[in-house]
Write a protein that holds these residues in place. Sequence first.
Motif, PDB file in Angstrom:
ATOM      1  N   THR A   6       0.825  -1.257  -0.117  1.00  0.00           N
ATOM      2  CA  THR A   6      -0.181   0.014   0.081  1.00  0.00           C
ATOM      3  C   THR A   6       0.877   1.160   0.161  1.00  0.00           C
ATOM      4  O   THR A   6       0.640   2.227  -0.759  1.00  0.00           O
ATOM      5  N   THR A  46      -7.835   8.199  -8.201  1.00  0.00           N
ATOM      6  CA  THR A  46      -7.515   6.807  -8.103  1.00  0.00           C
ATOM      7  C   THR A  46      -5.662   6.769  -8.413  1.00  0.00           C
ATOM      8  O   THR A  46      -5.051   7.559  -8.969  1.00  0.00           O
ATOM      9  N   ARG A  67      -2.119  -3.038  -9.555  1.00  0.00           N
ATOM     10  CA  ARG A  67      -2.886  -2.559  -8.419  1.00  0.00           C
ATOM     11  C   ARG A  67      -3.631  -1.225  -8.475  1.00  0.00           C
ATOM     12  O   ARG A  67      -2.892  -0.357  -8.761  1.00  0.00           O
ATOM     13  N   ALA A  90      -6.106   1.624  -6.139  1.00  0.00           N
ATOM     14  CA  ALA A  90      -7.217   2.016  -5.090  1.00  0.00           C
ATOM     15  C   ALA A  90      -7.350   3.594  -5.259  1.00  0.00           C
ATOM     16  O   ALA A  90      -6.813   4.244  -6.184  1.00  0.00           O
ATOM     17  N   LEU A 149      -4.865   6.809   1.440  1.00  0.00           N
ATOM     18  CA  LEU A 149      -5.791   5.677   0.904  1.00  0.00           C
ATOM     19  C   LEU A 149      -7.276   6.031   1.442  1.00  0.00           C
ATOM     20  O   LEU A 149      -7.524   6.275   2.516  1.00  0.00           O
TER      21      LEU A 149
END
Length: 272
Positions: A14, A40, A46, A48, A105
């Motif tokens: 992350t 985004t 990946r 998120a 995040l």
Amino acid sequence: MSAPERIPPRSVTTAELLAEGELTVVGRIRDASNTALYCTVSHDGREAGCVYKPVAGERPLWDFPDGTLAEREVAAYEVSEATGWGLVPPTVLREGPHGTGMCQLWIEGGTGPELLALVDGEEPGEGWKAIGLADVGEGRTALLVHADDERLRRLAVLDAVINNADRKGGHLLPGAGERLYGIDHGVTFNTENKLRTLLWGWAGDPLTGEAVEVLKRLREDLREGAALAERLAGLLTADEVQATRARVDDLLESGRHPRPNGDWPAIPWPPV
């Protein structure tokens, strides 16, 4: 000859996703006081959602140096991680489409028990802690209360350490499962006592044994030369890091949750 062994690709962490991924602005979060963009972020397959707050979009404040709010948000995350409570979503400082900024995040809101409420009467019911009386219009008042919830109590300790000047109800974000996050930590780490929060329900109460152990570890992590202290030194002034050490020492010496000191409004406005 046998085929060479295929090594599966390493998963992107992350932290790497937020720090190194490609940021694409989707839209602006309208109710934020400073520029906050929903984006985004994608990296090596990946993707998120995240919040990107560029330094260029920060409004000047009379009691905080200009252009420092993004770094304070990252510092709050670093301290949260050091507690082991994971109360702040992963947060990094990085370059983006509008310059250097904080990238955090995005947490999809979960469901859970009610954390804040207005009730009639002068005493909170079982399972609630009183904050104070609130004007509800037409000359009426109601008692504003928060849940007697261990997650909120941990957050109250974190806020005391980072000197959070703006813990509003809207900054409490239930996550998946039973997780609870605090967001919007731009006005933190001031050298003056500016603690302003809705989480006064434990004011003056003894700290839990868990909190005392966490604070002891945090004191070690904040000593000069320790890794956390070095990371904070890259985000805050030397005086602000020292003031953080002093707040941890004061909490351990008193063994109690702090009380409002009367020199600063105790509850943020608007509270929610």
